[in-house]
Scaffold this active site. Structure first.
Site, PDB file in Angstrom:
ATOM      1  N   ASP A  11       0.926  -1.172   0.100  1.00 17.42           N
ATOM      2  CA  ASP A  11       0.006  -0.158  -0.069  1.00 17.42           C
ATOM      3  C   ASP A  11       0.877   1.096  -0.038  1.00 17.42           C
ATOM      4  O   ASP A  11       1.825   1.465   0.999  1.00 17.42           O
ATOM      5  CB  ASP A  11      -0.874   0.083   1.277  1.00 17.42           C
ATOM      6  CG  ASP A  11      -1.997  -0.894   1.233  1.00 17.42           C
ATOM      7  OD1 ASP A  11      -2.574  -1.341   0.124  1.00 17.42           O
ATOM      8  OD2 ASP A  11      -2.228  -1.794   2.284  1.00 17.42           O
ATOM      9  N   ASP A 130     -13.795  -3.157  -1.598  1.00 19.81           N
ATOM     10  CA  ASP A 130     -13.258  -2.682  -0.272  1.00 19.81           C
ATOM     11  C   ASP A 130     -14.811  -2.766   0.516  1.00 19.81           C
ATOM     12  O   ASP A 130     -15.838  -2.126   0.158  1.00 19.81           O
ATOM     13  CB  ASP A 130     -12.927  -1.351   0.173  1.00 19.81           C
ATOM     14  CG  ASP A 130     -11.353  -1.169  -0.312  1.00 19.81           C
ATOM     15  OD1 ASP A 130     -10.645  -2.041  -0.502  1.00 19.81           O
ATOM     16  OD2 ASP A 130     -11.090  -0.253  -0.829  1.00 19.81           O
TER      17      ASP A 130
END
Length: 252
Positions: A11, A130
């Protein structure tokens, strides 16, 4: 039976690898180029690079950084963050990505998935979802790096996206992210056993047994983790050896 895949995730924020809990409280986890090379050498099956603030900052993925990482890895490399057009994907594939991951832009404009699949092939298109389980017991899709709740439910969106041409689902449970309490078995199983494409489980890995559980109980095709790999809590060779001993097919 196809080998189950172990996938570290980078990330990226401001050019550095970061890791948080439930999508907040980010902390630095190191240089992404060094980490990418390390994971390739460790025997990771694939590598995922997510530019986590590209969408909210309304900019494109950091192509130069993705390219630098691509030059240091010899495993399939997926890049996501801020992708919204065929041209965006073209640039990233030319920069060394093997697959691309779309999230917010795809839900806002579902036809994008069809356009990308037609241009580059479904095997190249990973839909990142998500999702968060709310008090009503339903799993809702979130956009903008987990900042924006939608009315769309996780399975409905995943099925629609696969029908449109997505070749793989990267499923991240926001409830489980960074908690180290295990993957979201229920929702992962629902997608993995009812969709005709591979499902990557993400969010919640803390111990080796969590990987075994998500493969055996949820039928996941791959498991993605970040913090436990970045901070050397679990080594990928040790994890694969453990899974092999659990009679789970892995590439040693």
């Amino acid at each position: 039976m196809l080998a189950k895949r172990i996938i570290p995730c980078l990330d990226i924020k401001n050019g550095r690898t970061v890791k948080g809990t439930n999508f907040i409280n980010l902390r630095d986890a190191g240089d992404p180029v060094e980490l990418g090379a390390y994971y390739a050498a460790q025997g990771a099956d694939e590598l995922v690079f997510l530019d986590i603030t590209a969408t909210i900052e309304k900019r494109k993925t950091i192509t130069a950084l993705a390219n630098a990482i691509a030059h240091h890895v010899n495993i399939p490399f997926t890049v996501g963050g801020g992708i919204g057009t065929v041209e965006d994907v073209n640039i990233l594939l030319q920069s060394g990505a093997d697959k691309i991951s779309v999230n917010s832009a795809a839900l806002k404009n579902p036809i994008l998935i069809s356009e990308l699949a037609k241009e580059f092939g479904s095997q190249c298109i990973v839909l990142a979802i998500d999702t968060k389980k709310e008090e009503d017991g339903k799993w809702y899709v979130y956009l903008d790096g987990g900042r924006t709740k939608t009315k769309m439910q996780c399975f409905d969106w995943a099925k629609q996206a696969v029908d449109l041409g997505a070749g793989e689902i990267l499923l991240t449970s926001m409830n489980h992210d960074g908690t180290k309490n295990g993957f979201a078995i229920e929702i992962t199983k629902l997608l993995a056993e009812n969709l005709p494409v591979p499902v990557i489980a993400s969010g919640g890995a803390g111990i080796m047994d969590h990987f075994s559980e998500v493969f055996k109980k949820a039928s996941a095709d791959a498991a993605l983790a970040a913090g436990i790999f970045h901070f050397k809590e679990i080594a990928i060779p040790d994890l694969k050896k453990y899974l092999f001993q659990q009679n789970i097919p892995v590439r040693i």
